[in-house]
Design a protein around this motif. Structure first.
Motif, short mmCIF file in Angstrom:
data_model
loop_
_atom_site.label_atom_id
_atom_site.label_comp_id
_atom_site.label_asym_id
_atom_site.label_seq_id
_atom_site.Cartn_x
_atom_site.Cartn_y
_atom_site.Cartn_z
N VAL A 105 0.84 -1.20 0.00
CA VAL A 105 0.00 0.00 0.00
C VAL A 105 0.87 1.25 0.00
O VAL A 105 0.71 2.15 -0.83
N GLY A 106 1.84 1.29 0.91
CA GLY A 106 2.71 2.45 1.01
C GLY A 106 3.56 2.66 -0.23
O GLY A 106 3.76 3.79 -0.69
N GLY A 107 4.07 1.57 -0.79
CA GLY A 107 4.90 1.67 -1.98
C GLY A 107 4.13 2.18 -3.17
O GLY A 107 4.60 3.05 -3.93
N ALA A 108 2.92 1.65 -3.37
CA ALA A 108 2.09 2.08 -4.50
C ALA A 108 1.65 3.53 -4.34
O ALA A 108 1.60 4.29 -5.32
N ARG A 109 1.37 3.91 -3.12
CA ARG A 109 0.98 5.31 -2.90
C ARG A 109 2.16 6.24 -3.21
O ARG A 109 1.98 7.30 -3.81
N ALA A 110 3.37 5.83 -2.82
CA ALA A 110 4.55 6.68 -3.07
C ALA A 110 4.79 6.88 -4.56
O ALA A 110 5.12 7.99 -5.00
N GLU A 156 -4.97 -0.25 -3.75
CA GLU A 156 -5.41 0.61 -2.64
C GLU A 156 -4.47 1.80 -2.48
O GLU A 156 -4.91 2.95 -2.33
N GLY A 157 -3.16 1.54 -2.51
CA GLY A 157 -2.21 2.64 -2.38
C GLY A 157 -2.31 3.63 -3.52
O GLY A 157 -2.24 4.85 -3.31
N HIS A 158 -2.46 3.12 -4.74
CA HIS A 158 -2.62 3.98 -5.92
C HIS A 158 -3.85 4.88 -5.77
O HIS A 158 -3.79 6.10 -6.01
N ARG A 159 -4.96 4.31 -5.35
CA ARG A 159 -6.20 5.07 -5.24
C ARG A 159 -6.16 6.07 -4.08
O ARG A 159 -6.75 7.14 -4.16
N LEU A 160 -5.45 5.72 -3.02
CA LEU A 160 -5.29 6.66 -1.91
C LEU A 160 -4.55 7.91 -2.38
O LEU A 160 -4.89 9.03 -1.99
N ALA A 161 -3.53 7.71 -3.22
CA ALA A 161 -2.77 8.85 -3.73
C ALA A 161 -3.63 9.72 -4.63
O ALA A 161 -3.58 10.96 -4.57
N VAL A 189 9.51 0.88 -7.29
CA VAL A 189 9.61 0.78 -5.84
C VAL A 189 10.50 -0.41 -5.52
O VAL A 189 10.18 -1.54 -5.90
N ARG A 190 11.61 -0.14 -4.88
CA ARG A 190 12.54 -1.22 -4.56
C ARG A 190 12.09 -1.98 -3.32
O ARG A 190 11.97 -1.42 -2.24
N LEU A 191 11.82 -3.28 -3.50
CA LEU A 191 11.58 -4.16 -2.37
C LEU A 191 12.86 -4.95 -2.11
O LEU A 191 13.44 -5.51 -3.04
N PRO A 192 13.32 -5.03 -0.86
CA PRO A 192 14.54 -5.78 -0.56
C PRO A 192 14.28 -7.28 -0.55
O PRO A 192 14.24 -7.92 0.50
#
Length: 348
Positions: free
Chosen positions: A177-182, A212-217, A304-307
């Motif tokens: 969610v946070g990554g997509a919003r960013a 969800e993150g995309h739509r929140l942004a 978005v970089r995921l480790p």
């Protein structure tokens, strides 16, 4: 001539019970004694009888890693890191585990089948990677299976999946969610107002959270989303190609495309080029995950970089009991927005 446990005990000058305790790892043994036993095992090339050992102990030396698609770098990177940790340190007898990668192909039925087989084998550990299916009956069946595994002594770790309450499984969640919003916030900050989304399969938790993150942004920026601006497909290049063409057919005025992951983004980039559009001059494109291919794209992908390797290694240590579980049994793994050349301000 077959080497027996008694032969190892005599060679190490300890009792057979001490050898058994060292190999099973189920009872504290002095470090010097443990090293003497392991050295005797190596020198005599003693091979533990796996099935017999599993019957005598709560679990076997088998560990399972469930992935949706081992050919997908997202899963390959995690599986490799998990397997490296599960394999043991230095290959010493009694320390290593046999890690088996189970490729489900995204099939809920295959997922349950593999969990059942690993339960029958008394697996020491099971790591499930990637998003879960949101179908309620399947989720309930998986939860029941995970409970049986943990009750039988198997350590269960969920890596990149939502937690499953009441199962005893340790969870490393990805902040989708946070990554997509960013990433959508980044596009909005550049001035984009007409942003298409090539989402993943609708039944996957990863898809739901990234949407969800995309739509929140969008909502935070006061942008009213048009139903035409979202399409669904698989997490692969072909879906990105077809999805981009479909979005442009629906609304040629789109100035940016948010892709479900980097593979989908690469397909979208190819579709834009084949349509005579430039990236990012005409249309900006973003990915997610920061797979190795993302930096080699032309232009390189904003993503978005995921480790993934780090998360996989941690999941492996948790599965082997070499790291304490996080408080509450769940830890969130955050992604990092990585801005590259595939995004820019919209024209005009």
């Amino acid at each position: 001539m077959t080497v027996t446990l008694a032969d190892v005990a005599a060679h190490a000058q300890v009792s057979p019970a001490t050898v058994s305790r060292v190999l099973n790892g189920n009872y504290p043994v002095a470090t010097a004694t443990r090293e003497r036993v392991l050295r005797a095992v190596d020198e005599l090339d003693y091979v533990v009888n796996g099935p017999a050992s599993a019957l005598a102990a709560a679990t076997s030396d088998l560990a399972g890693i469930l992935v949706n698609d081992i050919a997908d770098p997202f899963f390959g990177i995690m599986a490799s890191a998990i397997q490296a940790e599960i394999g043991g340190t230095g290959g010493r007898a009694g320390c290593e585990r046999l890690a088996v990668v189970c490729n489900t192909g995204g099939s809920p039925e295959q997922e349950l089948k593999y969990l059942t087989l690993l339960q029958r084998q008394r697996a020491a550990a099971v790591v499930l990677t990637g998003g879960a299916v949101t179908d309620a009956p399947h989720a309930a069946a998986v939860a029941a299976k995970l409970r049986k595994l943990t009750e039988g002594g198997t350590r269960v770790v969920l890596c990149g999946r939502p937690p499953v309450a009441g199962t005893g499984a340790v969870t490393l969640t990805f902040d989708n969610v946070g990554g997509a919003r960013a990433v959508t916030d980044h596009l909005v900050g550049l001035g984009h107002r007409r942003i298409g989304c090539i989402a993943g399969p609708g039944e996957r938790t990863t898809t739901r959270h990234r949407l969800e993150g995309h739509r929140l942004a969008l909502a935070a920026a006061g942008i009213e989303e048009d139903a035409r601006w979202t399409v669904h497909g698989r997490f692969d290049r072909r879906s990105g190609y077809e999805g981009a063409l479909e979005l442009l057919r629906r609304d040629p005025s789109l100035t940016a495309l948010v892709a479900a992951n980097d593979s989908v983004a690469l397909g979208a980039c190819a579709a834009l080029r084949d349509s005579g559009l430039r990236i990012p001059d005409d249309v900006s494109v973003t990915g997610f995950d920061d797979l190795p291919c993302s930096i080699d794209a032309v232009p390189a992908l904003t993503t978005v970089r995921l480790p993934l390797a780090e998360a996989g290694a941690r999941a492996g240590r948790l599965a082997m009991g070499r790291e304490d579980p996080p408080g509450g049994g769940t830890a969130s793994v955050r992604g990092e927005l990585t801005v590259r050349g595939s995004t820019g301000a919209p024209r005009g």
